[in-house]
Design a protein around this motif. Structure first.
Motif, mmCIF file in Angstrom:
data_model
loop_
_atom_site.group_PDB
_atom_site.id
_atom_site.type_symbol
_atom_site.label_atom_id
_atom_site.label_comp_id
_atom_site.label_asym_id
_atom_site.label_seq_id
_atom_site.Cartn_x
_atom_site.Cartn_y
_atom_site.Cartn_z
ATOM 1 N N LEU A 21 0.828 -1.208 0.000
ATOM 2 C CA LEU A 21 0.000 0.000 0.000
ATOM 3 C C LEU A 21 0.862 1.258 0.000
ATOM 4 N N CYS A 22 1.895 1.266 0.811
ATOM 5 C CA CYS A 22 2.762 2.434 0.890
ATOM 6 C C CYS A 22 3.500 2.659 -0.432
ATOM 7 N N ARG A 23 4.048 1.599 -1.004
ATOM 8 C CA ARG A 23 4.780 1.720 -2.261
ATOM 9 C C ARG A 23 3.847 2.182 -3.379
ATOM 10 N N THR A 24 2.632 1.668 -3.407
ATOM 11 C CA THR A 24 1.671 2.089 -4.423
ATOM 12 C C THR A 24 1.328 3.570 -4.258
ATOM 13 N N ALA A 25 1.131 3.999 -3.011
ATOM 14 C CA ALA A 25 0.801 5.403 -2.756
ATOM 15 C C ALA A 25 1.929 6.331 -3.197
ATOM 16 N N ASP A 43 4.392 5.501 -5.508
ATOM 17 C CA ASP A 43 4.600 5.371 -6.956
ATOM 18 C C ASP A 43 3.535 6.129 -7.751
ATOM 19 N N ARG A 44 2.311 6.145 -7.242
ATOM 20 C CA ARG A 44 1.220 6.800 -7.961
ATOM 21 C C ARG A 44 0.990 8.244 -7.510
ATOM 22 N N ALA A 45 1.957 8.729 -6.709
ATOM 23 C CA ALA A 45 1.929 10.119 -6.240
ATOM 24 C C ALA A 45 0.655 10.443 -5.459
ATOM 25 N N TRP A 46 0.140 9.467 -4.724
ATOM 26 C CA TRP A 46 -0.965 9.747 -3.801
ATOM 27 C C TRP A 46 -0.427 10.455 -2.563
ATOM 28 N N VAL A 47 0.815 10.142 -2.231
ATOM 29 C CA VAL A 47 1.513 10.850 -1.163
ATOM 30 C C VAL A 47 2.890 11.234 -1.684
ATOM 31 N N GLU A 48 3.481 12.246 -1.078
ATOM 32 C CA GLU A 48 4.832 12.661 -1.437
ATOM 33 C C GLU A 48 5.589 13.003 -0.156
ATOM 34 N N ARG A 49 6.895 12.809 -0.205
ATOM 35 C CA ARG A 49 7.705 13.075 0.969
ATOM 36 C C ARG A 49 7.854 14.583 1.180
ATOM 37 N N ILE A 50 7.915 14.959 2.443
ATOM 38 C CA ILE A 50 8.174 16.347 2.814
ATOM 39 C C ILE A 50 9.641 16.431 3.227
ATOM 40 N N GLY A 51 10.445 17.076 2.407
ATOM 41 C CA GLY A 51 11.863 17.193 2.728
ATOM 42 C C GLY A 51 12.552 15.840 2.718
ATOM 43 N N THR A 107 -1.457 14.141 -1.570
ATOM 44 C CA THR A 107 -1.680 15.013 -2.713
ATOM 45 C C THR A 107 -3.176 15.069 -3.056
ATOM 46 N N PRO A 108 -3.580 16.007 -3.902
ATOM 47 C CA PRO A 108 -4.992 16.023 -4.339
ATOM 48 C C PRO A 108 -5.407 14.705 -4.995
ATOM 49 N N ASP A 109 -4.520 14.106 -5.821
ATOM 50 C CA ASP A 109 -4.837 12.804 -6.415
ATOM 51 C C ASP A 109 -4.982 11.744 -5.333
ATOM 52 N N GLY A 110 -4.125 11.818 -4.313
ATOM 53 C CA GLY A 110 -4.202 10.862 -3.229
ATOM 54 C C GLY A 110 -5.464 11.026 -2.408
ATOM 55 N N ARG A 167 -8.333 11.993 -3.518
ATOM 56 C CA ARG A 167 -9.429 11.370 -4.279
ATOM 57 C C ARG A 167 -9.324 9.848 -4.244
ATOM 58 N N ALA A 168 -8.101 9.312 -4.412
ATOM 59 C CA ALA A 168 -7.921 7.868 -4.433
ATOM 60 C C ALA A 168 -8.292 7.240 -3.087
ATOM 61 N N LEU A 169 -7.852 7.852 -2.005
ATOM 62 C CA LEU A 169 -8.169 7.319 -0.684
ATOM 63 C C LEU A 169 -9.667 7.339 -0.416
ATOM 64 N N ARG A 170 -10.310 8.394 -0.864
ATOM 65 C CA ARG A 170 -11.750 8.497 -0.664
ATOM 66 C C ARG A 170 -12.487 7.471 -1.514
ATOM 67 N N ASP A 171 -12.076 7.320 -2.798
ATOM 68 C CA ASP A 171 -12.784 6.417 -3.704
ATOM 69 C C ASP A 171 -12.503 4.950 -3.363
ATOM 70 N N LEU A 172 -11.273 4.615 -3.012
ATOM 71 C CA LEU A 172 -10.884 3.216 -2.803
ATOM 72 C C LEU A 172 -11.192 2.710 -1.394
ATOM 73 N N LEU A 173 -11.093 3.598 -0.407
ATOM 74 C CA LEU A 173 -11.215 3.151 0.981
ATOM 75 C C LEU A 173 -12.230 3.962 1.786
#
Length: 234
Positions: A197-201, A203-211, A219-222, A224-230
């Motif tokens: 789950l973490c690697r997918t998030a 790789d698909r830019a649902w999350v991004e590292r801070i520093g 992210t905005p895409d994340g 939407r994905a989290l809301r739609d999938l889970l």
């Protein structure tokens, strides 16, 4: 390794700082870790050699560069669990304050509490919310210990990702396990399922590292994905 030997390895503040820094799941150079802990390179090298010999860290060399990382998920779980263990104050001591000592530290801690990596899986409020959603939707069951259900495997297939071949087999990584979250004091999901789950998030830019730390930003895409999938809304 005996318990006493392990405790001695982690009793030094510099070695403990190295191990907690490596919980971000990435490989660091000896120089980066030395700067992080505020010690000389020669001192860092000595401490790293002890941690590698003790089996907590692994070493990779590329040319003249030396990279170190946590030896694996078991080492990461051990460090995270020890870091979250609440220690009572000793005689005459005040309990450690959860309030950071600077604005920079407060900002970092707040970001990590919202979302971060715990070695290779999601943690913080995000990680706990994903666990709650996985249980509510029947992707994971937790009657006699956490297990990935048939519905969960189908969900992964629909997502287009696969578990590692050896996950759940003898000598392999557990398919799913719970990991106590040190900021939320509740469990998030680890194991092969949590790592996927973490690697997918990422790789698909649902999350991004801070520093350069462990903190993540959804992210905005994340969102939407989290809301739609889970059904997760942060």
């Amino acid at each position: 390794m005996s318990l006493a030997h392990l405790a001695a390895l982690l009793a030094d503040p510099t070695r403990a700082a190295f191990c907690t820094a490596l919980l971000d799941g990435r490989a660091w150079t000896a120089g980066e870790l030395a700067r992080h802990a505020g010690v000389a390179p020669s001192t860092a090298s000595e401490h790293l050699s002890r941690l590698i010999a003790g089996g907590l860290l692994a070493e990779d060399r590329q040319g003249r560069h030396r990279y170190v990382r946590l030896a694996g998920p078991q080492a990461a779980t051990l460090i995270e669990d020890l870091a979250s263990f609440p220690l009572p104050a000793g005689p005459g001591e005040r309990p450690s304050s959860p309030v950071p000592g600077s604005l920079r530290e407060a900002t970092r801690t707040s970001a990590e509490a919202r979302a971060r990596t715990c070695y290779d899986h999601l943690a913080g409020r995000l990680g706990v919310a994903v666990r709650d959603a996985a249980l509510a939707r029947g992707l994971v069951a937790d009657e006699d210990g956490p297990t990935l259900t048939d519905r969960g495997r189908s969900w992964l297939a629909d997502l287009g990702v696969e578990l590692p071949p050896r996950a759940g087999r003898s000598g392999g990584r557990p398919v799913v396990r719970t990991c106590l979250d040190w900021t939320e004091r509740r469990s998030h999901l680890g194991g092969a399922f949590g790592a996927v789950l973490c690697r997918t998030a990422l790789d698909r830019a649902w999350v991004e590292r801070i520093g350069s730390g462990r903190a993540l930003r959804v992210t905005p895409d994340g969102d939407r994905a989290l809301r739609d999938l889970l059904g997760v809304t942060l």
